[in-house]
Design an enzyme around this catalytic site. Structure first.
Site, PDB file in Angstrom:
ATOM      1  N   GLU A 115       0.931  -1.048  -0.092  1.00  6.62           N
ATOM      2  CA  GLU A 115      -0.168  -0.246   0.210  1.00  6.62           C
ATOM      3  C   GLU A 115       0.786   1.168  -0.122  1.00  6.62           C
ATOM      4  O   GLU A 115       1.969   1.224   0.221  1.00  6.62           O
ATOM      5  CB  GLU A 115      -0.871  -0.099   1.229  1.00  6.62           C
ATOM      6  N   HIS A 230      -9.540   9.626   1.922  1.00  9.56           N
ATOM      7  CA  HIS A 230      -8.666   8.386   1.169  1.00  9.56           C
ATOM      8  C   HIS A 230      -9.199   9.292  -0.291  1.00  9.56           C
ATOM      9  O   HIS A 230     -10.269   9.319  -0.622  1.00  9.56           O
ATOM     10  CB  HIS A 230      -9.847   7.403   1.554  1.00  9.56           C
ATOM     11  N   ARG A 276      -1.588   9.373   0.823  1.00  5.44           N
ATOM     12  CA  ARG A 276      -3.127   9.816   0.565  1.00  5.44           C
ATOM     13  C   ARG A 276      -3.326  10.906   0.345  1.00  5.44           C
ATOM     14  O   ARG A 276      -3.975  11.528  -0.467  1.00  5.44           O
ATOM     15  CB  ARG A 276      -3.724   9.179   1.732  1.00  5.44           C
ATOM     16  N   HIS A 337     -11.916  10.107   5.471  1.00  9.73           N
ATOM     17  CA  HIS A 337     -11.703   8.552   5.903  1.00  9.73           C
ATOM     18  C   HIS A 337     -11.295   8.055   7.308  1.00  9.73           C
ATOM     19  O   HIS A 337     -11.905   7.252   7.912  1.00  9.73           O
ATOM     20  CB  HIS A 337     -10.564   8.158   4.688  1.00  9.73           C
ATOM     21  N   ARG A 372      -1.954   9.363   8.749  1.00  9.05           N
ATOM     22  CA  ARG A 372      -1.691   7.928   9.214  1.00  9.05           C
ATOM     23  C   ARG A 372      -1.162   7.004   7.919  1.00  9.05           C
ATOM     24  O   ARG A 372      -1.706   7.215   6.775  1.00  9.05           O
ATOM     25  CB  ARG A 372      -2.993   7.292   9.589  1.00  9.05           C
TER      26      ARG A 372
HETATM   27  C1  SIN Z   1      -8.080   0.919   2.058  1.00  2.00           C
HETATM   28  O1  SIN Z   1      -8.358  -0.226   2.092  1.00  2.00           O
HETATM   29  O2  SIN Z   1      -7.568   1.503   1.216  1.00  2.00           O
HETATM   30  C2  SIN Z   1      -8.204   1.593   3.534  1.00  2.00           C
HETATM   31  C3  SIN Z   1      -7.004   0.845   4.365  1.00  2.00           C
HETATM   32  C4  SIN Z   1      -6.733   2.135   5.482  1.00  2.00           C
HETATM   33  O3  SIN Z   1      -7.433   3.103   5.662  1.00  2.00           O
HETATM   34  O4  SIN Z   1      -6.017   1.649   6.283  1.00  2.00           O
END
Ligand code: SIN
Length: 523
Positions: A115, A230, A276, A337, A372
């Site tokens: 990620e 998000h 993000r 988010h 975060r």
């Molecule tokens: C996501 O799956 O993009 C959200 C995960 C997160 O916010 O930690």
């Protein structure tokens, strides 16, 4: 028989990952009551897709997870809190697996995905994109092994009961009856407040109630201006604001504007895997440039079977709205988010009010700083849920008292005003999105303040029903977000001021809010 009041050793408000993990910790030491505002599974945890970050793979180290978390937090993380998170992370995950949690595997080994802003593949996932649900399933079945854990569903917490500066319980609304519940220790695990924005990935229950009741009880709240947006939620007038996990970009999905042009490489060297805040602002900028309400997420170049297998929940949900994610461009736009700030706690979840503890998104332990790192929140819920439970046990068995039982249950009279609650709620959410959202400035925040003042006045008194109480909570946290965002004249992490693009002089400090006091900087 009419309930006059209720009593328990430990009262846990919220049934997501942090609340359940805390319940497991306290359950061997006394009676436990877990309150959920809606049906049991209706929490942010159940909606979490992407996964849970943990340094467990052969190519990873806790030190690298620590560095990535600190970097994402943009200089404002509390270093000791992050150290605890990453060091205790592997242990709580292995414990969860021993309780029956099943994470996806490649062969016999755990499968890790990528990620944004992680320098290693370290995200565990379950059933492809239903990680939160699997965590909840495993935690609920563990909680059920304890005999003295009760649960009240559809229980809305009106306020905390404070006696001599200590929290000794809560006033809880169930079936139009306000019931005092006395407890030796109270743990808030109510999640965040995404509903204060008109675009959010959060479920309807996340109205910031925990932060608002803690504030009214005199607790200190910290860094309320840091809201994470998000980048990718489904944008379609006929569909809900459904999250499209960052893991999709981790597996190779790319972003395109409505003219079909890939744009992220123009904004950051990490392209779609930049942090993000950077991706969300780039999307907004492309939407403005192309005069569009969305951009596209494109997975069409990825293997179709892989996409269906890896993201089954997203695949089937989008299909319900006639979008086949293996063949179609997916319209997306950002949404509120996650709250990095919240009720200030120490490393054991103790708030500034004795007897009151907090864990998970409602709390501000300092692990997330100004932004975060993706998939650190479920881990925080587990690590700090357990620590908070332990601290509540120590308090409850030592200093905890049940209070004087001066409240008795009473019926809530329905509100009898000519106020259009739904209208105020919807206007509030829109104003927060437009004026205190991804990009803010003094002018927009001041306009928001004017609107909030009007609504503060409208809702200042009266007999409240549940909807009004919830709206009042939303209004409370909206005020705190706007005031904190105005005070922080600088751009850091997820807080972006178009009129102060640099970090600002005070950037290394935190902002504290406490009822009846001026909002202020830490020393
Ligand atoms: C996501 O799956 O993009 C959200 C995960 C997160 O916010 O930690």
């Amino acid at each position: 028989m009419k309930t006059v009041f209720d009593k328990t050793d430990f009262l846990i408000i919220g049934g997501g990952v942090a609340g359940l993990r805390a319940a497991i910790e306290v359950a061997p030491h006394g009676s436990v009551l877990v309150l959920t505002k809606d049906k049991p599974a209706e929490s942010s945890t159940g909606y979490a897709q992407g996964g849970i970050a943990v340094a467990l793979s052969d190519e990873d180290e806790v030190g690298i997870h620590y560095e990535d978390t600190i970097k994402a937090g943009d200089g404002l993380c509390r270093e000791d809190a992050v150290r605890i998170l990453v060091e205790e992370g592997p242990e709580v995950i292995l414990e969860l697996i021993s309780w029956g949690a099943e994470f996806d595997k490649e062969g016999r080994r755990l499968a890790f995905t990528q990620e944004a802003a992680h320098s290693r593949r370290r995200i565990l996932h379950a059933h492809g994109d239903s990680t939160g649900r699997e965590l909840e399933r495993a935690l609920v079945s563990k909680v059920r092994t304890f005999s003295d854990v009760r649960r009240y569903d559809f229980a809305f917490t009106v306020d905390l009961i404070i006696e001599d500066g200590r929290c000794v319980g809560a006033l809880v609304l169930r079936d139009k009856e306000v019931i005092p519940i006395y407890a030796k220790a109270v743990i808030l695990a109510t999640g965040g407040g995404g509903q204060v924005y008109s675009r959010t990935t959060n479920p309807p229950v996340t109205a910031g109630d925990g932060m608002a009741i803690a504030y009214r009880a005199g607790a200190v709240l910290e860094d309320m201006e840091f809201i994470q947006f998000h980048p990718t939620t489904l944008y379609s007038p006929s569909a809900p604001q459904f999250l499209l996990s960052e893991a999709m970009r981790g597996e190779g999905a790319i972003l395109k504007n409505i003219n079909g042009e890939r744009f992220m490489p123009d904004y950051h060297s990490m392209s779609e895997l930049a942090s993000r805040d950077i991706v969300a602002r780039a999307i907004i900028s492309e939407m403005v440039k192309t005069n569009a309400r969305h951009v596209y997420l494109d997975l069409r170049h990825l293997d179709k079977d892989f996409v269906r297998r890896r993201f089954p929940r997203i695949y089937s949900t989008c299909l319900q709205f006639d979008i086949d994610i293996t063949e179609d461009l997916i319209p997306v736009s950002p949404a509120a988010h996650y709250f990095m700030g919240g009720v200030k706690t120490d490393l054991e979840g103790q708030t500034t009010v004795k007897g009151l503890f907090a864990a998970g998104e409602v709390a501000c332990t300092g692990v997330h700083g100004a932004n975060r790192l993706a998939s650190n929140s479920l881990l925080e819920g587990l690590v700090y849920g357990a620590r908070t439970g332990m601290a509540a046990v120590n308090w409850g068995m030592g200093n905890g008292e049940w209070g004087l039982e001066k409240y008795k249950s009473h019926k809530l009279k329905s509100a009898n005003w000519n106020i259009d609650i739904e209208k105020i709620r919807s206007s509030l959410r829109r104003i927060m999105w437009d004026k205190a959202g991804i990009i803010r400035c003094k002018e927009s925040l001041t306009e928001a303040t004017e609107w909030l003042k009007q609504w503060n006045f409208t809702l200042r008194e009266g007999v409240f029903g549940r909807k009004e109480l919830e709206l009042k909570n939303m209004l409370t946290i909206a005020n705190l977000i706007v005031d904190s965002a105005l005070l922080r004249e600088g751009s850091i992490g997820a807080h972006y001021r178009s009129d102060f693009k640099e970090r600002g002089e005070s950037w290394q400090r935190h902002i504290l809010c406490q009822e009846g006091r001026e909002i202020k900087w830490t020393e």
